[in-house]
Design an enzyme around this catalytic site. Structure first.
Site, PDB file in Angstrom:
ATOM      1  N   ASP A 104     -16.502 -24.196   3.053  1.00  0.00           N
ATOM      2  CA  ASP A 104     -18.211 -24.035   3.074  1.00  0.00           C
ATOM      3  C   ASP A 104     -18.822 -25.372   3.202  1.00  0.00           C
ATOM      4  OD1 ASP A 104     -17.492 -21.344   2.583  1.00  0.00           O
ATOM      5  OD2 ASP A 104     -17.675 -21.715   0.576  1.00  0.00           O
ATOM      6  N   GLU A 130     -10.705 -44.777  -2.338  1.00  0.00           N
ATOM      7  CA  GLU A 130     -10.782 -43.227  -2.004  1.00  0.00           C
ATOM      8  C   GLU A 130     -11.559 -42.929  -0.691  1.00  0.00           C
ATOM      9  OE1 GLU A 130     -11.764 -44.582  -4.937  1.00  0.00           O
ATOM     10  OE2 GLU A 130     -13.874 -44.081  -5.332  1.00  0.00           O
ATOM     11  N   ASP A 140      -8.069 -48.451  -7.127  1.00  0.00           N
ATOM     12  CA  ASP A 140      -9.371 -48.171  -7.427  1.00  0.00           C
ATOM     13  C   ASP A 140     -10.352 -48.566  -6.071  1.00  0.00           C
ATOM     14  OD1 ASP A 140     -11.870 -47.178  -8.434  1.00  0.00           O
ATOM     15  OD2 ASP A 140     -12.297 -48.997  -9.464  1.00  0.00           O
ATOM     16  N   GLU A 155     -29.692  -7.127  19.162  1.00  0.00           N
ATOM     17  CA  GLU A 155     -30.400  -8.271  20.141  1.00  0.00           C
ATOM     18  C   GLU A 155     -30.818  -9.249  19.432  1.00  0.00           C
ATOM     19  OE1 GLU A 155     -31.436  -4.995  19.519  1.00  0.00           O
ATOM     20  OE2 GLU A 155     -33.635  -4.855  19.396  1.00  0.00           O
ATOM     21  N   GLU A 190     -14.048 -48.647  -1.521  1.00  0.00           N
ATOM     22  CA  GLU A 190     -13.262 -47.539  -2.447  1.00  0.00           C
ATOM     23  C   GLU A 190     -12.075 -47.237  -2.154  1.00  0.00           C
ATOM     24  OE1 GLU A 190     -14.412 -47.244  -5.738  1.00  0.00           O
ATOM     25  OE2 GLU A 190     -16.063 -48.530  -5.088  1.00  0.00           O
TER      26      GLU A 190
HETATM   27  O1  FUB Z   1     -16.113 -19.595  -0.132  1.00  0.00           O
HETATM   28  C1  FUB Z   1     -16.607 -18.310  -0.801  1.00  0.00           C
HETATM   29  C2  FUB Z   1     -17.147 -17.581   0.334  1.00  0.00           C
HETATM   30  O2  FUB Z   1     -16.270 -17.154   1.475  1.00  0.00           O
HETATM   31  C3  FUB Z   1     -18.536 -18.138   0.887  1.00  0.00           C
HETATM   32  O3  FUB Z   1     -19.522 -17.874   0.161  1.00  0.00           O
HETATM   33  C4  FUB Z   1     -18.427 -17.332   2.351  1.00  0.00           C
HETATM   34  O4  FUB Z   1     -19.400 -17.963   3.154  1.00  0.00           O
HETATM   35  C5  FUB Z   1     -17.196 -17.542   2.863  1.00  0.00           C
HETATM   36  O5  FUB Z   1     -16.717 -18.696   3.366  1.00  0.00           O
END
Ligand code: FUB
Length: 460
Positions: free
Chosen positions: A39, A342, A455, A201, A340
């Site tokens: 996400d 990382e 680090d 639509e 860094e």
């Molecule tokens: O990551 C958990 C859920 O899965 C999300 O809220 C949705 O958008 C889907 O990616």
């Protein structure tokens, strides 16, 4: 017969070698290899891209999303990402019992507002708002209660228009929006919460009918504006999801269905997908997720990026998911200031960890593992490599190589036991002079087991 057997052994060896050749040689996707991230919610602030992600735990519980916190990464070149670790968990909301799903963070008037979906202790879905003075936290609950709550209230996207009006869209399987007040922690009661009429639509035709839903919109909206046109990107079609978009001349619609922007990812895809979009240094980037990391699945996803160009009429083209992702970096990395450990484009084997004192550092380093830092500008060349390292155990070596994992060796840093894995020592070694821009590889060598922690580093 003997020759035939030899040829067979040779062919099998070549096949095995090709099969185990590291995924990472030219790969840039998934962009984070140390954790499962999902996400993506990118935000550009003061010349830096902050990428907020949700986080799939390594251990999936009850074969469902197992998500407890949100992570943040940043980049100034779109290829090297600095890991800021987990920046908040669902526990920031005292009223929440878990499920740290897809959120988005935005800057306004000196503060960062992070809109996050969680489940309340009573089981109802809710969207909370966390606030911080810094893009990487610490965040706290801004209002001590849900900003919005109701069935299907997940996946908020936030956007501030040129006239300063802020909007929040969210929802699965419905789509709602509100106008946020200027304080960003309350919303306009007039017209209040507006539920979109999900028509074909406006939000695409759904071929696979579920629960009498006809439009293709599913969840995970992402709202932005470009050249006076408003765009809403979203996962569509039911699972497995593809990405699609609608556009409008206003932030509140009416929306006109555009098209598919990414097909269902067949190879290495997850059953969900989730869009994020930014324009950075004049280029457009689509963020999404797949399941391509080792042991990846629908519940162990990974964020990826594809650069793309809008069509001349402002429509979004069909974007193909690739392993190469961002081929051209949006800048070079300066190695003459503290970098860094990382911060990297790719790694194999290592992990990152975070604590109060050191912040995020590279750990779990074993023999043969490596970090790749892309587009490092050596300028006229360096004489010395300096690094902060700590080891409670055997220590090991950092081989400093350029262009490829087995590329030219610039120098080797010997890391001895420093009397503790949090006892940091700055060590240095000489390096051969090299000029210009190169990819830099830190290849870790040593005995069995964990070697040391790492680090930061710098060239002199
Ligand atoms: O990551 C958990 C859920 O899965 C999300 O809220 C949705 O958008 C889907 O990616």
């Amino acid at each position: 017969m003997k020759n035939k057997a030899l040829i067979k052994v040779f062919a099998i060896t070549v096949f095995i070698l090709l099969a185990i050749l590291p995924l990472g040689l030219n790969a840039q996707n998934p962009i984070i290899q140390t954790n499962y991230t999902a996400d993506p919610a990118p935000m550009v602030h003061n010349g830096t891209v902050y990428l907020y992600t949700s986080h799939d735990e390594d251990k999936t519980v009850r074969n469902f999303f197992t998500m407890n916190d949100w992570r943040c990464y940043s980049s100034t070149d779109m290829v090297n990402w600095t890991d800021h670790g987990a920046i908040l968990s669902y526990k920031v909301f005292e009223w929440s019992r878990g499920d740290a799903w897809a959120g988005q963070c935005i800057y306004r008037n000196g503060k960062f507002y992070y809109y996050l979906p969680v489940n309340q202790k009573n089981g109802e879905n809710a969207i909370g708002v966390a606030v911080s003075d810094s893009p990487t936290g610490p965040f706290k609950d801004a209002i001590g209660k849900p900003l919005l709550s109701g069935y299907g209230y997940i996946d908020p996207t936030v956007f501030i228009d040129d006239n300063s009006q802020a909007y929040l869209y969210w929802g699965n399987p419905n789509l709602w929006h509100v106008k946020l007040n200027e304080d960003m922690i309350s919303y306009n009661q007039e017209p209040g919460i507006v539920k979109e009429d999900l028509k074909d639509e406006n939000f695409g035709y759904r071929a696979k009918k579920i629960d009498n839903r006809t439009a293709s919109y599913e969840e995970g909206p992402w709202l932005f504006k470009r050249n006076s046109k408003y765009y809403l990107l979203y996962p569509a079609g039911g699972v497995p999801e593809h990405l699609a978009y609608s556009s409008s001349t206003s932030a509140t619609g009416p929306w006109v269905y555009g098209d598919t922007i990414m097909h269902v990812i067949k190879e290495g895809g997850a059953f969900t997908n989730h869009p994020g979009y930014i324009e950075f240094k004049g280029k457009s980037y689509l963020f999404y997720h797949n399941a391509a990391l080792p042991d990846g699945s629908g519940f162990k996803r990974s964020v990826c990026i594809e650069p793309f160009t809008f069509n001349a009429d402002g429509s979004i083209p069909l974007i193909t998911p690739t392993k190469e992702g961002v081929k051209e970096s949006a800048g070079n990395l300066n190695p003459f200031v503290r970098v860094e450990a990382e911060t990297f484009a790719w790694e194999e084997g290592i992990e990152t960890a975070k604590d109060e004192e050191t912040g995020v550092y590279v750990t779990d380093i074993n023999n043969g593992e490596y970090i790749k830092v892309r587009s490092v500008d050596f300028g006229k060349g360096a004489k010395k490599f300096e690094a902060s390292v700590a080891s409670a155990l055997q220590g090991g070596k950092i081989e400093i190589r350029i262009d490829e994992k087995n590329g030219s060796l610039l120098g080797t840093l010997e890391v001895k036991n420093t009397d503790g894995d949090q006892i940091w020592k700055t060590l240095s070694c000489k390096v051969n002079k090299v000029k210009g821009v190169h990819d830099l590889f830190f290849v870790f060598k040593g005995g069995e087991g964990n070697l040391f922690n790492f680090d930061w580093w710098k060239l002199k």
